[in-house]
Design an enzyme around this catalytic site. Structure first.
Site, PDB file in Angstrom:
ATOM      1  N   ASP A  17       0.839  -1.211   0.000  1.00 26.26           N
ATOM      2  CA  ASP A  17       0.000   0.000   0.000  1.00 26.26           C
ATOM      3  C   ASP A  17       0.870   1.256   0.000  1.00 26.26           C
ATOM      4  O   ASP A  17       1.972   1.258   0.555  1.00 26.26           O
ATOM      5  CB  ASP A  17      -0.910  -0.017   1.245  1.00 26.26           C
ATOM      6  CG  ASP A  17      -2.062   0.962   1.113  1.00 26.26           C
ATOM      7  OD1 ASP A  17      -2.339   1.441  -0.004  1.00 26.26           O
ATOM      8  OD2 ASP A  17      -2.689   1.258   2.151  1.00 26.26           O
ATOM      9  N   HIS A  34       2.551   3.316  -9.043  1.00 26.48           N
ATOM     10  CA  HIS A  34       2.417   1.878  -9.323  1.00 26.48           C
ATOM     11  C   HIS A  34       3.654   1.356 -10.070  1.00 26.48           C
ATOM     12  O   HIS A  34       4.128   0.259  -9.802  1.00 26.48           O
ATOM     13  CB  HIS A  34       1.148   1.612 -10.136  1.00 26.48           C
ATOM     14  CG  HIS A  34      -0.125   1.933  -9.402  1.00 26.48           C
ATOM     15  ND1 HIS A  34      -0.340   1.589  -8.087  1.00 26.48           N
ATOM     16  CD2 HIS A  34      -1.253   2.593  -9.789  1.00 26.48           C
ATOM     17  CE1 HIS A  34      -1.535   1.999  -7.698  1.00 26.48           C
ATOM     18  NE2 HIS A  34      -2.110   2.622  -8.711  1.00 26.48           N
ATOM     19  N   LEU A 128      11.767 -20.154  -4.545  1.00 25.80           N
ATOM     20  CA  LEU A 128      10.681 -19.381  -3.952  1.00 25.80           C
ATOM     21  C   LEU A 128       9.380 -19.542  -4.758  1.00 25.80           C
ATOM     22  O   LEU A 128       9.401 -19.476  -5.982  1.00 25.80           O
ATOM     23  CB  LEU A 128      11.082 -17.897  -3.963  1.00 25.80           C
ATOM     24  CG  LEU A 128      10.036 -16.914  -3.438  1.00 25.80           C
ATOM     25  CD1 LEU A 128      10.006 -16.921  -1.912  1.00 25.80           C
ATOM     26  CD2 LEU A 128      10.326 -15.494  -3.937  1.00 25.80           C
TER      27      LEU A 128
HETATM   28  C1  FPP Z   1      -1.982   0.085  -3.354  1.00 25.64           C
HETATM   29  O1  FPP Z   1      -1.497   1.411  -3.289  1.00 25.64           O
HETATM   30  C2  FPP Z   1      -1.430  -0.586  -4.501  1.00 25.64           C
HETATM   31  C3  FPP Z   1      -2.143  -1.210  -5.498  1.00 25.64           C
HETATM   32  C4  FPP Z   1      -3.605  -1.289  -5.532  1.00 25.64           C
HETATM   33  C5  FPP Z   1      -1.472  -1.814  -6.644  1.00 25.64           C
HETATM   34  C6  FPP Z   1      -0.292  -2.659  -6.316  1.00 25.64           C
HETATM   35  C7  FPP Z   1       0.441  -2.892  -7.557  1.00 25.64           C
HETATM   36  C8  FPP Z   1       1.761  -2.849  -7.700  1.00 25.64           C
HETATM   37  C9  FPP Z   1       2.725  -2.672  -6.593  1.00 25.64           C
HETATM   38  C10 FPP Z   1       2.278  -2.943  -9.071  1.00 25.64           C
HETATM   39  C11 FPP Z   1       2.938  -4.165  -9.502  1.00 25.64           C
HETATM   40  C12 FPP Z   1       2.612  -5.467  -8.925  1.00 25.64           C
HETATM   41  C13 FPP Z   1       3.071  -6.622  -9.440  1.00 25.64           C
HETATM   42  C14 FPP Z   1       2.878  -7.884  -8.696  1.00 25.64           C
HETATM   43  C15 FPP Z   1       3.770  -6.662 -10.737  1.00 25.64           C
HETATM   44  P1  FPP Z   1      -2.538   2.595  -3.432  1.00 25.64           P
HETATM   45  O2  FPP Z   1      -2.677   2.918  -4.870  1.00 25.64           O
HETATM   46  O3  FPP Z   1      -3.822   2.238  -2.744  1.00 25.64           O
HETATM   47  O4  FPP Z   1      -1.798   3.750  -2.649  1.00 25.64           O
HETATM   48  P2  FPP Z   1      -2.462   4.911  -1.791  1.00 25.64           P
HETATM   49  O5  FPP Z   1      -3.119   4.259  -0.607  1.00 25.64           O
HETATM   50  O6  FPP Z   1      -1.297   5.742  -1.396  1.00 25.64           O
HETATM   51  O7  FPP Z   1      -3.426   5.633  -2.677  1.00 25.64           O
END
Ligand code: FPP
Length: 246
Positions: A17, A34, A128
């Site tokens: 997050d 992201h 892994l």
């Molecule tokens: C949450 O942060 C994150 C996500 C919903 C997306 C997670 C995706 C990645 C880390 C990209 C790549 C993943 C893989 C496995 C290739 P948020 O957007 O909710 O952040 P915020 O709370 O600060 O708005």
């Protein structure tokens, strides 16, 4: 930071997050967060393998994330396709076995194809196990297991009275994998957000304010060091556990 191998968690689950806030703090679009998140995924996979973690399960996209603005969802889906194109060969070289959990049928055909190819290519690897949760929700998982068991009972293949915890666990998306020992959540919130509701029953929880794109081996080491100091009792008393450890 190094941790005694015997105290390394077998299975680490991660709620990644803070990508959006990381981008906003830099005056960038959420998507830049992201993208930076993918780099943190790479670093975390390497760190987990180096420390001897056997299973790593990452929450990449929840059942509820479909509610985000259409453009963000579409950008995320493109990012998953790109990440698979760029990373699978290296993961394969490093003996990583890639698996995906979630309602994968909800994803676009192109992404589904890339996922199936990556899973197939790495299926014989013995290092892994990297589980990526996409379109995943803990309630979806439990409901799906219940549905499968109910169908078997209705068909007379099993006796409904015999459905126990092991039968439910075996039907969950993580199937035969051991339950996570440690849950890491970045980004400062302290909640489970419908991740692995059943499997996290006895996990140690570790929360950090670090935003996901800034998560690195040092921070992962702090989570492992904290875990190594925990006494896991599973309902026993501390004295019972100490007697077995002696
Ligand atoms: C949450 O942060 C994150 C996500 C919903 C997306 C997670 C995706 C990645 C880390 C990209 C790549 C993943 C893989 C496995 C290739 P948020 O957007 O909710 O952040 P915020 O709370 O600060 O708005």
């Amino acid at each position: 930071m190094s941790v005694e191998p015997s105290n390394v968690p077998t299975h680490v689950a991660v709620i990644m997050d803070g990508n959006g806030r990381w981008a906003r703090a830099r005056g960038k679009q959420r998507h830049a967060g992201h993208r930076a998140g993918v780099r943190a995924v790479r670093a975390t996979v390497e760190a987990a393998a180096e420390h001897g973690v056997r299973y790593l399960t990452l929450f990449a996209f929840s059942s509820e994330n479909w509610r985000r603005p259409e453009e963000e969802v579409s950008n995320l889906m493109s990012l998953f396709v790109e990440a698979l194109r760029r990373e699978v060969a290296e993961l394969h070289r490093n003996n990583v076995r890639l698996r995906f959990i979630g309602a994968l049928e909800q994803l676009g055909a192109g992404l589904q194809k890339k996922i199936a190819a990556a899973v197939d290519k790495t299926s014989g690897n013995t290092g892994l196990v990297l589980n990526v949760a996409v379109a995943y929700g803990g309630r979806w998982d439990i409901a799906r297991a219940a549905q499968a068991l109910a169908a078997k009972a209705a068909a007379g293949e099993i006796d409904a009275r015999g459905i126990d915890e092991d039968a439910v666990a075996a039907r969950l998306a993580l199937g035969g994998a051991p339950d996570p020992d440690l849950l890491v959540r970045t980004g400062g919130e302290r909640r489970i957000s419908n991740f692995l509701l059943w499997n996290l029953a006895y996990a140690e929880l570790w929360f950090t304010d670090v935003l996901w794109p800034d998560f690195d081996e040092a921070e992962f080491g702090r989570a492992l060091a904290d875990f190594a100091g925990k006494q896991r009792r599973y309902g026993h008393t501390g004295e019972q556990v100490e007697a077995v450890e002696c």
